[in-house]
Design an enzyme around this catalytic site. Structure first.
Site, PDB file in Angstrom:
ATOM      1  CE  LYS A 146      -0.091  -0.196   5.025  1.00 33.33           C
ATOM      2  NZ  LYS A 146      -0.799  -0.641   6.229  1.00 33.33           N
TER       3      LYS A 146
ATOM      4  CE1 TYR B 264      13.113  31.202   4.642  1.00 32.79           C
ATOM      5  CE2 TYR B 264      13.464  28.885   4.137  1.00 32.79           C
ATOM      6  CZ  TYR B 264      13.148  30.178   3.732  1.00 32.79           C
ATOM      7  OH  TYR B 264      12.873  30.419   2.412  1.00 32.79           O
TER       8      TYR B 264
HETATM    9  C1  LIG Z   1       0.128  -1.654   6.819  1.00 32.73           C
HETATM   10  C2  LIG Z   1      -0.398  -2.938   7.309  1.00 32.73           C
HETATM   11  C3  LIG Z   1       0.451  -4.046   7.521  1.00 32.73           C
HETATM   12  C4  LIG Z   1       1.956  -3.964   7.414  1.00 32.73           C
HETATM   13  O1  LIG Z   1       2.476  -3.394   8.603  1.00 32.73           O
HETATM   14  P1  LIG Z   1       4.050  -3.210   8.823  1.00 32.73           P
HETATM   15  O2  LIG Z   1       4.162  -2.687  10.210  1.00 32.73           O
HETATM   16  O3  LIG Z   1       4.508  -2.221   7.808  1.00 32.73           O
HETATM   17  O4  LIG Z   1       4.676  -4.532   8.633  1.00 32.73           O
HETATM   18  C5  LIG Z   1      -0.136  -5.250   7.848  1.00 32.73           C
HETATM   19  N1  LIG Z   1      -1.482  -5.359   8.010  1.00 32.73           N
HETATM   20  C6  LIG Z   1      -2.318  -4.314   7.862  1.00 32.73           C
HETATM   21  C7  LIG Z   1      -3.781  -4.502   8.067  1.00 32.73           C
HETATM   22  C8  LIG Z   1      -1.814  -3.068   7.530  1.00 32.73           C
HETATM   23  O5  LIG Z   1      -2.646  -2.036   7.402  1.00 32.73           O
END
Ligand SMILES: *Cc1c(COP(=O)(O)O)cnc(C)c1O
Length: 364
Positions: free
Chosen positions: A42, A261
């Site tokens: 994702k 800044y």
């Molecule tokens: C993002 C996500 C993961 C992966 O988590 P990590 O900590 O990056 O390994 C697994 N399961 C779900 C439901 C997620 O939303």
């Protein structure tokens, strides 16, 4: 092997270490040898470019994305693996796409069950019921879970049912909520006999009791540690994203002259300052504090003053350097986790931001 995607050497660029990505997947397999691997890609593959990551992770058993659009983009690119959409569908039209494109949906609320029950589909879909075992975000309650499983199994639009849940505190392996959550999923697994998935990266690494049938690694695939106190290196993970830019100016700054800044950093002695062509517009964290490590010519130096939109300043007094020299913001030479720690955030956010701003796929 590493492939540089952006060749413009005057600006920030992202390249991916493809071997590192495959190595990290092998590390997942070694940690959870009895489980299938659902690689989480994702947020554009945590900023690494979803389509490229999907191609490189050919050895994964399945992929997880957050949204329907992402899954459709994978199908359009020719990906024929199982794809699980973590948010699932929210309308009849959307559900029909799952059926047509063989996408697996998460069902996390009753509304989705009702849509499944009320419409006819070209072909039944595979469903992951998300149960809230203690995180209190998405998911049906433990009390609802049995009735939901029964209803899904009775629904003619449902080809198969599996169960998933998500940890709230897996990054703290000794947190007592972890065991409560595992106990809850064991209850569901025991009465239903269904396949289960629970473990994210932190749980894959430190909570073997949670591996069950399918594990869901995200951050560890990209070579970052999910734990504040353990380095990625110590976990056998290799960084995938290489974020680099160039030195565009070198100049002396006298003791007492405030830099950048807000004039937030004033050297106590005369220094040599280097200016690097990268800033928050490229996804470098604006909240990185003076002292954040930056790698240049085999040495670590430090960020000084505030990060600007397209530049930042480093103290190179002790380093031999020339304009045009390569600067590594994170990657093989310097872990993104250390940059995150001095920026009051986590590597997840930094990787996504740099990917979105600088684009691992853009120049590919
Ligand atoms: C993002 C996500 C993961 C992966 O988590 P990590 O900590 O990056 O390994 C697994 N399961 C779900 C439901 C997620 O939303």
């Amino acid at each position: 092997m590493s492939r540089t995607l952006s060749q413009n050497w005057r600006r920030a660029s992202i390249s991916l270490d493809e071997d590192a990505l495959r190595h990290n997947l092998a590390t997942v397999r070694a940690c959870a040898p009895g489980s299938q691997v659902m690689a989480v890609i994702k947020a554009d593959g945590y900023g690494h470019g979803m389509l490229r990551v999907a191609e490189l992770l050919d050895e994964a058993d399945s992929f997880a994305v957050a949204m329907t659009d992402e899954a459709l983009a994978l199908r359009q690119a020719g990906c024929d693996k199982d794809i699980v959409v973590l948010h699932g569908f929210d309308s009849e039209d959307e559900l029909t796409l799952y059926s047509e494109h063989r996408l697996q949906t998460v069902v996390h609320q009753i509304r989705q069950l009702e849509i499944l029950q009320q419409h006819s589909l070209p072909a039944p879909v595979d469903v992951w019921l998300k149960v809230d075992t203690g995180m209190h975000r998405l998911g049906v309650s433990m009390a609802q879970s049995q009735a939901m499983i029964d209803a899904l199994q009775a629904c003619e639009n449902v080809a198969s049912v599996a169960v998933m849940s998500h940890f709230a505190n897996a990054d703290e392996p000794s947190n007592s909520l972890n065991n409560n959550q595992i106990d809850n999923i064991v209850k569901v697994k025991t009465y239903s006999g269904l396949r289960c998935s629970m473990a994210n990266s932190a749980a894959i690494l430190k909570l073997p009791m949670s591996h069950f049938d399918v594990v869901r690694p995200g951050i560890m695939l990209y070579g970052s540690s999910p734990f504040a106190e353990v380095s990625a290196d110590a976990l056998g993970l290799r960084p995938v994203m290489q974020f680099e830019s160039r030195l565009i100016a070198i100049k002396p700054v006298s003791a007492g002259e405030a830099i950048g800044y807000g004039s937030t950093y004033t050297p106590a002695t005369d220094i040599i300052m280097g200016i690097v062509a990268v800033g928050y517009g490229d996804g470098y964290p604006r909240h990185a504090t003076s002292g954040t490590p930056v790698w240049l010519n085999g040495n670590e130096c430090v960020l000084i003053g505030r990060v600007s939109m397209d530049s930042l300043c480093i103290d190179i007094t002790a380093i031999t350097a020339q304009i045009g020299d390569r600067v590594v913001l994170w990657g093989r030479e310097l872990s993104v986790d250390r940059v995150a720690q001095s920026s009051a955030t986590i590597a997840y956010e930094i990787l996504c931001s740099a990917g979105a701003a600088t684009g691992a796929d853009r120049a590919g």
